[in-house]
Motif scaffolding. Sequence first.
Motif, short mmCIF file in Angstrom:
data_model
loop_
_atom_site.label_atom_id
_atom_site.label_comp_id
_atom_site.label_asym_id
_atom_site.label_seq_id
_atom_site.Cartn_x
_atom_site.Cartn_y
_atom_site.Cartn_z
N CYS A 92 12.87 -3.41 24.57
CA CYS A 92 13.47 -2.78 23.39
C CYS A 92 12.72 -1.50 23.01
O CYS A 92 13.33 -0.47 22.70
CB CYS A 92 13.47 -3.75 22.21
SG CYS A 92 14.65 -5.11 22.37
N LEU A 93 11.40 -1.55 23.02
CA LEU A 93 10.61 -0.37 22.68
C LEU A 93 10.83 0.74 23.70
O LEU A 93 10.88 1.93 23.34
CB LEU A 93 9.13 -0.74 22.60
CG LEU A 93 8.73 -1.71 21.50
CD1 LEU A 93 7.23 -1.99 21.55
CD2 LEU A 93 9.11 -1.15 20.13
N LEU A 94 10.97 0.37 24.96
CA LEU A 94 11.24 1.38 25.99
C LEU A 94 12.57 2.08 25.73
O LEU A 94 12.66 3.33 25.79
CB LEU A 94 11.24 0.72 27.37
CG LEU A 94 11.66 1.63 28.54
CD1 LEU A 94 10.67 2.78 28.70
CD2 LEU A 94 11.77 0.83 29.84
N PHE A 95 13.61 1.32 25.43
CA PHE A 95 14.92 1.92 25.19
C PHE A 95 14.93 2.75 23.91
O PHE A 95 15.61 3.79 23.84
CB PHE A 95 16.00 0.84 25.13
CG PHE A 95 16.35 0.26 26.47
CD1 PHE A 95 16.64 1.09 27.54
CD2 PHE A 95 16.37 -1.11 26.67
CE1 PHE A 95 16.96 0.56 28.79
CE2 PHE A 95 16.69 -1.65 27.92
CZ PHE A 95 16.98 -0.80 28.98
N ILE A 96 14.20 2.32 22.89
CA ILE A 96 14.10 3.13 21.67
C ILE A 96 13.45 4.47 21.99
O ILE A 96 13.90 5.53 21.52
CB ILE A 96 13.30 2.38 20.58
CG1 ILE A 96 14.12 1.21 20.04
CG2 ILE A 96 12.92 3.32 19.44
CD1 ILE A 96 13.36 0.34 19.06
N GLY A 97 12.40 4.43 22.81
CA GLY A 97 11.74 5.68 23.19
C GLY A 97 12.67 6.61 23.97
O GLY A 97 12.70 7.82 23.73
N LEU A 98 13.44 6.05 24.90
CA LEU A 98 14.36 6.87 25.70
C LEU A 98 15.46 7.47 24.82
O LEU A 98 15.84 8.64 25.00
CB LEU A 98 14.98 6.02 26.81
CG LEU A 98 14.01 5.57 27.92
CD1 LEU A 98 14.72 4.65 28.91
CD2 LEU A 98 13.44 6.79 28.66
N LEU A 99 16.00 6.68 23.88
CA LEU A 99 17.04 7.20 23.00
C LEU A 99 16.49 8.30 22.09
O LEU A 99 17.15 9.30 21.82
CB LEU A 99 17.62 6.08 22.15
CG LEU A 99 18.76 5.27 22.77
CD1 LEU A 99 19.18 4.15 21.84
CD2 LEU A 99 19.94 6.17 23.06
N THR A 100 15.28 8.09 21.59
CA THR A 100 14.65 9.12 20.75
C THR A 100 14.50 10.42 21.53
O THR A 100 14.82 11.51 21.03
CB THR A 100 13.28 8.64 20.26
OG1 THR A 100 13.43 7.41 19.54
CG2 THR A 100 12.63 9.66 19.36
N LEU A 101 14.03 10.32 22.75
CA LEU A 101 13.87 11.51 23.59
C LEU A 101 15.21 12.18 23.87
O LEU A 101 15.33 13.41 23.79
CB LEU A 101 13.19 11.11 24.91
CG LEU A 101 13.00 12.22 25.94
CD1 LEU A 101 12.12 13.33 25.37
CD2 LEU A 101 12.40 11.67 27.22
N ALA A 102 16.24 11.39 24.18
CA ALA A 102 17.55 11.96 24.47
C ALA A 102 18.10 12.72 23.27
O ALA A 102 18.70 13.80 23.43
CB ALA A 102 18.52 10.86 24.90
N ASN A 103 17.92 12.20 22.07
CA ASN A 103 18.44 12.88 20.89
C ASN A 103 17.61 14.09 20.51
O ASN A 103 18.13 15.03 19.90
CB ASN A 103 18.53 11.90 19.72
CG ASN A 103 19.74 11.00 19.80
OD1 ASN A 103 20.81 11.36 19.34
ND2 ASN A 103 19.58 9.84 20.42
N LEU A 104 16.34 14.08 20.83
CA LEU A 104 15.53 15.27 20.60
C LEU A 104 15.99 16.43 21.48
O LEU A 104 15.72 17.59 21.17
CB LEU A 104 14.04 14.97 20.86
CG LEU A 104 13.36 14.07 19.85
CD1 LEU A 104 11.93 13.75 20.30
CD2 LEU A 104 13.33 14.73 18.47
N ARG A 105 16.67 16.12 22.58
CA ARG A 105 17.18 17.16 23.46
C ARG A 105 18.45 17.82 22.90
O ARG A 105 18.90 18.84 23.42
CB ARG A 105 17.49 16.59 24.84
CG ARG A 105 16.26 16.19 25.64
CD ARG A 105 16.65 15.73 27.03
NE ARG A 105 17.28 16.81 27.78
CZ ARG A 105 16.62 17.68 28.53
NH1 ARG A 105 15.30 17.61 28.63
NH2 ARG A 105 17.27 18.63 29.19
N GLY A 106 19.06 17.23 21.86
CA GLY A 106 20.23 17.84 21.25
C GLY A 106 21.38 16.87 21.17
O GLY A 106 21.56 16.01 22.04
#
Length: 697
Positions: free
Chosen positions: A190-204
């Motif tokens: 769960c923490l891994l997926f939260i990190g990936l989603l955060t990164l994806a949204n920081l990209r725009g």
Amino acid sequence: MSDLQTSSKEPTPPLEPVPPPQPSLLKRFIRVLLGRPLSSSQMEHTLLPKFLALPVFSSDAISSVAYATQEILLVLGGAGLWISSAQSRYSHYTMLITTLIVVLLAIVVASYWQTIHGYPNGGGSYIVAKDNLKPRFMPDLPGLIAASALLIDYVLTVAVSIASGVQNLESLPLPPWLQWLHFDHLVLWCLLFIGLLTLANLRGLKESGSMFAIFTYGFVIMCYLMIFLGVFGHAFFGWHMHTEYANQRWWDGSTAQSPGAHTVGTIGLFLLLNAFANGCSAMTGTEAVSNGIPAFREPKSHNAAWTLVYMGIILGSILLGISYLAVNFHVVYWEHAGQTAPAVIDQISGTVFGKTGRWQFLYWATQVFTAAILVLAANTSFADFPRLSSILARDRYMPKQMSNLGDKLVFTNGILLLGLFAALLIIWKGGNVDALIPLYAIGVFTAFTLSQAGMVVHWYHLRKVVRGWQVKAFFNGLGAIATGLVFIDLIIEKSREGAWIVVVLVPIMVYLFKRIHVHYEEVAKLLTLDNYCPPKEPQKNIVLVLVPTLHRGVMQALEYARSISSDCRAVHVCIDPEETPRLIQRWEQWVHDVPLVILNSPYRTLIEPIMRYLDAIHLERPNTTITVVIPEFVPPKWWHAFLHGQSAARLKLALLGREDVVVTNVRYFLHPCEESTPAKMQHNQAPLPQHQTGVVK
């Protein structure tokens, strides 16, 4: 002749462009992660068409069909209705509750259609409640309640969606070469997926929508295919159903030993209300489209309204189809002694497609797309939480940093804050979906009710200029009554399961918002230019240069001090009495126009003697500004800083709280090949009048 003379002059050579500085390793790494920054002029290109807006703003609502039926069956199965003798009631109540939820969904969609057209620039629950519901004792209370409830629900959406997605991955029969993935480690995944989603949204926002569209539409296609084959496949195509994957008895032993079997005869209204409250988790996310109207392409309200309709049709039809297949295949979902049955959609897709055989790839595709959309459903919150936070910050209810647009034209601070809160919630609840669900939906139905009640008031205020305002108010009033009743049901049924935490947290957040607002209002009053009187006497300035020892960095600081004031003093704190005479000797040799003040420090402290000296100057000249210049040399490598004392940083920190002091940091960058330049310091050696030199002890 003049032309000849003019032409004989040598042309001034053009200035050579200065090459841009090379970015540091950290900046290059961030650029790789987040992509190139976008200018403000590119804002229009980041807006979303309907095709991308649907997965961005509807993935939360659409994905909820993966667990909404499951939560209904959890309550009914716990009452013992799953046994064969109660199958008719099991089917009847499941479909009845699902139909009521779909009817409620239609009412909410119709209500938010009105909201979108009533607030074409963005009609989130906070804005609607703030503009229309204004009680005399606290006009901003309804809006802040709606905002608090929504912010809590956005955090819960991330946690529930990702935890549910990992649960579906956990039930996959992985081949031996993939056993190392260990999807049973819920919190870590769960923490891994939260990190990936955060990164994806920081990209725009647009980039995240493009990446997620394939999974959202893939899930919708697989669900419709599964429902079509499950309903019509056997009758018209001879499709084989693998009913062994929808077992009626997951328990060992007889029916009498199964949990809930003894309660079959005790079905009542409260049990059905509890199942209905659980199933209303399918409604979360339906307000996201109206909140995100500014992210749509023109015409914004038209595109947003039809995206809402498409979302409602997809959500309602898939929810009805999954519930129908669940009761038709007599699917059971239970939780007992820390163990749970396979997810409902896993059992249905296994029954329709089979987990082995020629069509097993369809089962795998369904499970992968289900897990993906459940994880990516959190993207709806990543789109709306930062936007709502920015609106609250604009209205001075949250820190102003929440309204700052990052390099990719997204609200970076809101995205990071949401990821942090969701991660903490996952850790607290251990990534357990059934432990998170009771906290869910209360916030969103609070916002639903306040928003729709506010729209009724909105149409009443516009009754003289809007035709058919009665019809519009009727739909919003119907939505307010329906969602209000569901809210009451959720409070009653879910409070004993832990939802009281949300009920307590909302007023706490409202209080914090009010305190932040009061702070900003007080600061605005203190900074206003109303009744401002400029000082009659010109401001005087004394410059103190702190001198730990004499080196090139100190000489540069002295140059700066001379440029801003003729009243300069150098201050040295005597911590080592043996080194002070050497400093005085070198000072008399190199500096002749700035007096040196020696402050004794018998206890070898640096800050206290400086503070006492500043107090003495302030008493001597009360209307004078004191500028403290702190020299600091910068080594060529970043890690060299750890090899030197951090006295400059401690001094700056200590001086921050003084009203009568301006702190200036003059940095001198060290270059390994730099040699002495006597000519540069020649003016320092020129003799000056004796009264401007000397040492003061």
